[in-house]
Design a protein around this motif. Structure first.
Motif, PDB file in Angstrom:
ATOM      1  N   GLU A 173       0.815  -1.218   0.000  1.00 56.08           N
ATOM      2  CA  GLU A 173       0.000   0.000   0.000  1.00 56.08           C
ATOM      3  C   GLU A 173       0.849   1.269   0.000  1.00 56.08           C
ATOM      4  N   ASP A 174       2.146   1.137   0.254  1.00 57.66           N
ATOM      5  CA  ASP A 174       3.033   2.303   0.311  1.00 57.66           C
ATOM      6  C   ASP A 174       3.711   2.608  -1.027  1.00 57.66           C
ATOM      7  N   GLU A 175       3.353   1.865  -2.051  1.00 60.61           N
ATOM      8  CA  GLU A 175       3.946   2.100  -3.380  1.00 60.61           C
ATOM      9  C   GLU A 175       3.550   3.473  -3.909  1.00 60.61           C
ATOM     10  N   ARG A 176       4.469   4.116  -4.589  1.00 59.51           N
ATOM     11  CA  ARG A 176       4.208   5.439  -5.164  1.00 59.51           C
ATOM     12  C   ARG A 176       4.315   5.395  -6.690  1.00 59.51           C
ATOM     13  N   TYR A 177       3.524   6.250  -7.340  1.00 61.88           N
ATOM     14  CA  TYR A 177       3.525   6.349  -8.800  1.00 61.88           C
ATOM     15  C   TYR A 177       3.861   7.787  -9.201  1.00 61.88           C
ATOM     16  N   PRO A 178       4.243   8.014 -10.459  1.00 61.56           N
ATOM     17  CA  PRO A 178       4.433   9.388 -10.925  1.00 61.56           C
ATOM     18  C   PRO A 178       3.159  10.207 -10.747  1.00 61.56           C
ATOM     19  N   ALA A 179       3.313  11.510 -10.672  1.00 60.89           N
ATOM     20  CA  ALA A 179       2.180  12.389 -10.365  1.00 60.89           C
ATOM     21  C   ALA A 179       1.016  12.202 -11.326  1.00 60.89           C
ATOM     22  N   GLY A 180       1.302  12.096 -12.629  1.00 61.38           N
ATOM     23  CA  GLY A 180       0.234  11.957 -13.620  1.00 61.38           C
ATOM     24  C   GLY A 180      -0.587  10.691 -13.406  1.00 61.38           C
TER      25      GLY A 180
END
Length: 468
Positions: free
Chosen positions: A16-23
Motif C-alpha cells: 500500500e506504500d507504493e508510489r507512482y508518478p504524479a500523472g
C-alpha cells in the motif's frame, strides 16, 4: 488474517506504500472518485429532500458531503498518529445511516440529525480500541438482516422520487415523471449490460447525466440556483444552526454507527487480503478511529457520517493499483470539489424523477448485498431463520404500518420507527438468546430447523430430477 495481538505503530513498508508518478497517481485517483461519486451525492439529496430543504441548501449539503468525504479519505489513507488505517480505503457518506436520518429529520428536524451523529460518532470513537471484541455480536445473520432492511427501507424514497417527490407539486405522479425515471433506469441497465470495465462502473453517473439532459430538453429541470451560487467558498461551520440532542435519535444513530463499524472492520480486513498486507487489531482500531472521528466532526460542516466504500475495494482488486497515495489523491480531489458550491448547485438541480430511476438500482443493490450476506449464514440445527424472519418483520413495520408505534412512548417510537434500529435491536437480542446463550439448546428441536432441513431435502430431490 486478523492477528489477535497488538503490534507497534512502526511497520515495514507494504504494497500500500507504493508510489507512482504524479500523472498516474492523479489518473488512478480520479478513477476511484468516479467509481464512488454517485454514492457520495445520493445521501445528501435523500436527507435534504426529507428535511424539505431549498435547492440552495441542498447544494450546500452536497458540497459539504464532498468536502467531508475527501477529508475523511485522506485521514484514513495518510493517517495522523493512531487515527487512520493507512490503507487504500475510500471514505464516503454512509448509506447505512440514510434511513435513520430520514426518520429523524422528518420528526425532529435536521439539527436533531446532526446532534445524534455527533454523540454516536463520539461513542464509536471511544469503542474503537476494543470493538474487535464486540464484533461477535454482529455475525452475518445480524448484519445481513440489517443491510437488507436498509435497502428495503429506502425503496419507498426511490418510488416517491420517481413520482416527483412532492405530492403538491404540479405533475406529481404523471407519466412524464415516471417516464424520466424509467429512462434513467434503462440507461443504467443498458450500460451495465453492454459495456465492461470503467464505463460499466460509471453507469449510475451516466444514467443521471442522460436523464438530466432529457429532463432539461423537455423543461423538467431547474438549474436557476446555479446562477445564484458562488463559484468558490470555504465550508461553513454549522450552516444549519446548532445541533440538538434527542435521546431517541441518539440511540437510533448509535445502533447504526455500530453497524457501520462492523462493516468497516470487514472492509479493512478485506482490503488487507486484496493487497497482501498484514492487518492486526491495532490497525483495525486505527481505521475505526478515522471512521468515527470523521463522522463526529462531519455535522460541524453540515454533513453526515462517513464509512468505507466497498465498491472501491473491488476496484483495487480489479486494477491491481494498491497504493494508498493514489486513494489519498482522489480524496484531495473530492475535498477540492467541496470548495466549489456551484458544482453542488448543479448536482442539486438533478430532477427527482431522474434520481428515482437511479435510486431503484442504488437502493436495490444495498438490499441485494444484505441478501448476499444472509446467503453465507448457516441455517441447520439452529434458529437463525427465526432471527431473520422476526428482525425483518420488525424492520418493515415502519414501511407497512407507519402509525404502528404512535401509541408508544415518544422515545421508543423514535427508535423503533427507524426500520434499521428496530431490525438491529431485534436481531442482536435474538442472536444473543438463540446463539450466544447455549444452555438448553438441542439439535433439531425447532420446527423451523426441521422445516429448513425438509426444504433442503426437497431442493436436493429437485436437483436430482433436473440432472435426470
Amino acid at each position: 488474517m486478523l492477528r489477535a495481538k497488538l503490534q507497534g505503530r512502526q511497520r515495514n513498508p507494504g504494497p500500500e506504500d507504493e508510489r507512482y508518478p504524479a500523472g498516474k497517481t492523479l489518473a488512478y485517483g480520479l478513477q476511484h472518485i468516479l467509481t464512488m461519486y454517485g454514492g457520495v451525492i445520493a445521501p445528501p439529496l435523500i436527507v435534504g429532500g426529507a428535511a424539505g430543504l431549498s435547492a440552495t441548501d441542498m447544494a450546500l449539503l452536497v458540497t459539504a458531503g464532498l468536502f467531508v468525504s475527501g477529508a475523511a479519505t485522506m485521514l484514513q489513507t495518510l493517517g495522523i498518529g493512531p487515527v487512520g488505517s493507512r490503507l487504500p480505503i475510500v471514505q464516503g457518506i454512509s448509506f447505512a445511516t440514510v434511513s435513520t436520518m430520514v426518520t429523524i429529520a422528518q420528526s425532529d428536524g435536521l439539527r436533531s440529525v446532526y446532534g445524534a451523529i455527533i454523540v454516536a460518532g463520539l461513542i464509536g470513537l471511544v469503542l474503537s480500541s476494543f470493538f474487535a471484541k464486540l464484533v461477535r455480536l454482529f455475525p452475518a445473520v445480524v448484519t445481513g438482516t440489517i443491510i437488507t432492511v436498509i435497502g428495503l427501507s429506502l425503496m419507498p424514497v426511490a418510488f416517491k422520487w420517481a413520482l416527483g417527490n412532492d405530492p403538491k407539486a404540479e405533475g406529481y405522479g404523471s407519466m412524464g415523471n415516471i417516464g424520466l425515471a424509467g429512462l434513467t433506469l434503462l440507461v443504467i441497465l443498458v450500460i451495465s449490460r453492454v459495456f465492461q470495465g470503467a464505463i460499466s462502473r460509471l453507469s449510475i453517473l451516466i444514467g443521471l447525466v442522460v436523464g438530466t439532459v432529457v429532463a432539461a430538453v423537455v423543461g423538467k429541470a431547474d438549474f436557476s440556483a446555479v446562477g445564484e451560487t458562488k463559484l468558490f467558498a470555504l465550508p461553513s461551520i454549522l450552516p444549519f444552526g446548532s445541533p440538538t440532542f434527542e435521546i431517541g435519535a441518539i440511540v437510533s444513530m448509535t445502533i447504526v454507527m455500530l453497524v457501520i463499524m462492523t462493516e468497516t472492520v470487514a472492509d479493512i480486513i478485506t482490503i488487507g487480503e486484496v493487497i497482501g498486507s498484514d492487518i492486526d487489531t491495532g490497525r483495525v482500531a486505527d481505521g475505526l478511529r478515522a471512521d468515527m472521528a470523521s463522522s463526529a466532526i462531519a455535522p460541524l460542516f453540515g454533513s453526515f457520517p462517513c464509512s468505507a466504500f466497498a465498491q472501491n475495494i473491488g476496484l483495487v482488486a480489479l486494477t491491481g493499483i494498491k497504493s494508498r497515495f493514489v486513494v489519498a489523491t482522489g480524496g484531495l480531489v473530492l475535498l477540492l470539489l467541496g470548495l466549489v458550491p456551484v458544482f453542488g448547485a448543479v448536482v442539486a438541480g438533478i430532477p427527482y424523477p431522474v434520481l428515482g430511476g437511479a435510486g431503484v438500482v442504488l437502493f436495490g443493490t444495498v438490499a441485494a448485498s444484505g441478501i448476499r450476506t444472509l446467503a453465507r449464514v448457516q441455517y441447520h440445527d439452529n434458529l437463525n431463520m427465526v432471527i431473520v424472519a422476526v428482525a425483518l418483520a420488525a424492520g418493515l413495520i415502519p414501511i407497512a404500518a407507519p402509525t404502528f408505534w404512535d401509541a408508544f412512548p415518544e422515545w421508543l417510537g423514535t427508535i423503533m420507527h427507524s426500520g434499521i434500529s428496530a431490525t438491529a435491536i431485534v436481531a442482536i437480542l435474538l442472536n444473543l438468546v438463540f446463539n450466544e446463550i447455549t444452555i438448553g439448546n438441542r439439535s433439531g428441536a425447532s420446527v423451523f430447523a426441521a422445516a429448513d432441513d425438509a426444504s433442503d431435502g426437497l431442493g436436493d430431490r429437485l436437483d436430482d430430477d433436473i440432472r435426470d
